[in-house]
Design an enzyme around this catalytic site. Structure first.
Site, PDB file in Angstrom:
ATOM      1  N   GLY A 228       0.779  -1.234   0.000  1.00  0.00           N
ATOM      2  CA  GLY A 228       0.000   0.000   0.000  1.00  0.00           C
ATOM      3  C   GLY A 228       0.810   1.283   0.000  1.00  0.00           C
ATOM      4  O   GLY A 228       0.319   2.328   0.443  1.00  0.00           O
TER       5      GLY A 228
ATOM      6  N   LEU B  28     -10.376  -7.467 -12.734  1.00  0.00           N
ATOM      7  CA  LEU B  28     -11.788  -7.081 -12.690  1.00  0.00           C
ATOM      8  C   LEU B  28     -12.509  -7.683 -13.896  1.00  0.00           C
ATOM      9  O   LEU B  28     -11.936  -7.825 -14.977  1.00  0.00           O
ATOM     10  CB  LEU B  28     -11.911  -5.551 -12.715  1.00  0.00           C
ATOM     11  CG  LEU B  28     -11.275  -4.836 -11.515  1.00  0.00           C
ATOM     12  CD1 LEU B  28     -11.185  -3.334 -11.774  1.00  0.00           C
ATOM     13  CD2 LEU B  28     -12.054  -5.113 -10.236  1.00  0.00           C
TER      14      LEU B  28
ATOM     15  N   ASN C 105      -5.204   2.540 -13.128  1.00  0.00           N
ATOM     16  CA  ASN C 105      -4.229   1.591 -12.606  1.00  0.00           C
ATOM     17  C   ASN C 105      -2.837   2.202 -12.754  1.00  0.00           C
ATOM     18  O   ASN C 105      -2.606   2.999 -13.663  1.00  0.00           O
ATOM     19  CB  ASN C 105      -4.297   0.281 -13.403  1.00  0.00           C
ATOM     20  CG  ASN C 105      -3.328  -0.767 -12.879  1.00  0.00           C
ATOM     21  OD1 ASN C 105      -3.185  -0.961 -11.659  1.00  0.00           O
ATOM     22  ND2 ASN C 105      -2.643  -1.445 -13.787  1.00  0.00           N
TER      23      ASN C 105
ATOM     24  N   HIS D 143       1.162   1.071 -13.268  1.00  0.00           N
ATOM     25  CA  HIS D 143       1.969  -0.081 -13.676  1.00  0.00           C
ATOM     26  C   HIS D 143       3.437   0.343 -13.773  1.00  0.00           C
ATOM     27  O   HIS D 143       3.749   1.369 -14.383  1.00  0.00           O
ATOM     28  CB  HIS D 143       1.474  -0.612 -15.028  1.00  0.00           C
ATOM     29  CG  HIS D 143       2.192  -1.849 -15.435  1.00  0.00           C
ATOM     30  ND1 HIS D 143       1.884  -3.080 -14.903  1.00  0.00           N
ATOM     31  CD2 HIS D 143       3.230  -2.047 -16.270  1.00  0.00           C
ATOM     32  CE1 HIS D 143       2.706  -3.983 -15.409  1.00  0.00           C
ATOM     33  NE2 HIS D 143       3.532  -3.388 -16.241  1.00  0.00           N
TER      34      HIS D 143
HETATM   35  C1  GRF Z   1       3.481  -1.134  -7.490  1.00  0.00           C
HETATM   36  O1  GRF Z   1       4.760  -1.314  -8.042  1.00  0.00           O
HETATM   37  C2  GRF Z   1       2.449  -1.040  -8.579  1.00  0.00           C
HETATM   38  O2  GRF Z   1       2.897  -0.403  -9.729  1.00  0.00           O
HETATM   39  C3  GRF Z   1       2.200  -2.492  -8.875  1.00  0.00           C
HETATM   40  O3  GRF Z   1       2.203  -3.108  -7.616  1.00  0.00           O
HETATM   41  C4  GRF Z   1       3.044  -2.384  -6.728  1.00  0.00           C
HETATM   42  C5  GRF Z   1       2.219  -2.047  -5.520  1.00  0.00           C
HETATM   43  O4  GRF Z   1       2.960  -1.480  -4.484  1.00  0.00           O
HETATM   44  N1  GRF Z   1       0.973  -2.633  -9.641  1.00  0.00           N
HETATM   45  P1  GRF Z   1       2.227  -0.845  -3.210  1.00  0.00           P
HETATM   46  O5  GRF Z   1       1.299  -1.917  -2.628  1.00  0.00           O
HETATM   47  O6  GRF Z   1       1.478   0.368  -3.662  1.00  0.00           O
HETATM   48  O7  GRF Z   1       3.346  -0.518  -2.256  1.00  0.00           O
END
Ligand code: GRF
Length: 183
Positions: free
Chosen positions: A15, A87, A101, A103
């Site tokens: 998170g 989803l 999202n 990524h």
């Molecule tokens: C991040 O690198 C995000 O881009 C990917 O998952 C990771 C999540 O990290 N989809 P966090 O839970 O926000 O620390």
């Protein structure tokens, strides 16, 4: 200014992006607040962050409660932040343009899991972060914001991961602001 938009942030783990969004929302000029956190995983550390900030949270492994929750918390925008579930096409179509999202690659390069590691192993010269609208594919929707960083000569995976995460934390709030202000 019109009323602040209500965000639901969807997580599965640490998170840190949720934290970055919550921190951005502390700015009175930021056009949104985190109204709800949804986690697919009961032991996600992100749930503790929600609790610390007194943000309501719900744990659910499937999306069936999403629509009633969105109505109950008057959610304008869903922000996936390390959410590890896919989803359904029906849900994504229904909320088209309202689900973001983040990524950790320069999409369309390196979609799917372990994107930072894939870029590092591929020895590309640069990688980066993408915030995009969610469509029915995996990491394929329209791009809102993308920023690149060079991969340094001999850089370790750990170092690259740290720099990518720092970039994520900077650009996710920026992308949310952009989507809300351009609506
Ligand atoms: C991040 O690198 C995000 O881009 C990917 O998952 C990771 C999540 O990290 N989809 P966090 O839970 O926000 O620390």
């Amino acid at each position: 200014m019109s009323r602040k938009k209500n965000l639901a942030v969807l997580i599965s783990g640490f998170g840190s992006n949720l934290q970055a969004i919550v921190d951005a929302c502390a700015d009175p000029d930021f056009p949104a607040v985190v109204a709800l956190v949804i986690s697919s995983n009961a032991s996600a550390y992100g749930l503790k962050r929600a609790e610390q900030h007194r943000i309501p949270s719900v744990v659910t492994a499937d999306e069936s409660p999403f629509i009633p929750l969105m109505a109950r918390y008057d959610i304008d925008l869903l922000c996936l932040a390390g959410y590890m579930k896919i989803l359904s096409p029906d849900f994504v179509r229904r909320f088209s343009g309202r689900i973001l999202n983040i990524h950790p690659s320069l999409l369309p390069q390196f979609p799917g899991r372990k994107a930072i590691e894939k870029a590092w192993r591929a020895s590309v010269k640069e990688t980066g972060v993408t915030v995009h609208f969610v469509d029915e594919g995996i990491d394929t929707g329209p791009i809102v914001l993308q920023e690149s960083i060079p991969i340094r000569e001999g850089e370790s995976l750990e170092s690259l991961e740290a720099r990518i995460h720092a970039l994520e934390h900077r650009i996710y709030p920026q992308a949310i602001r952009q989507v809300i202000n351009h609506r």
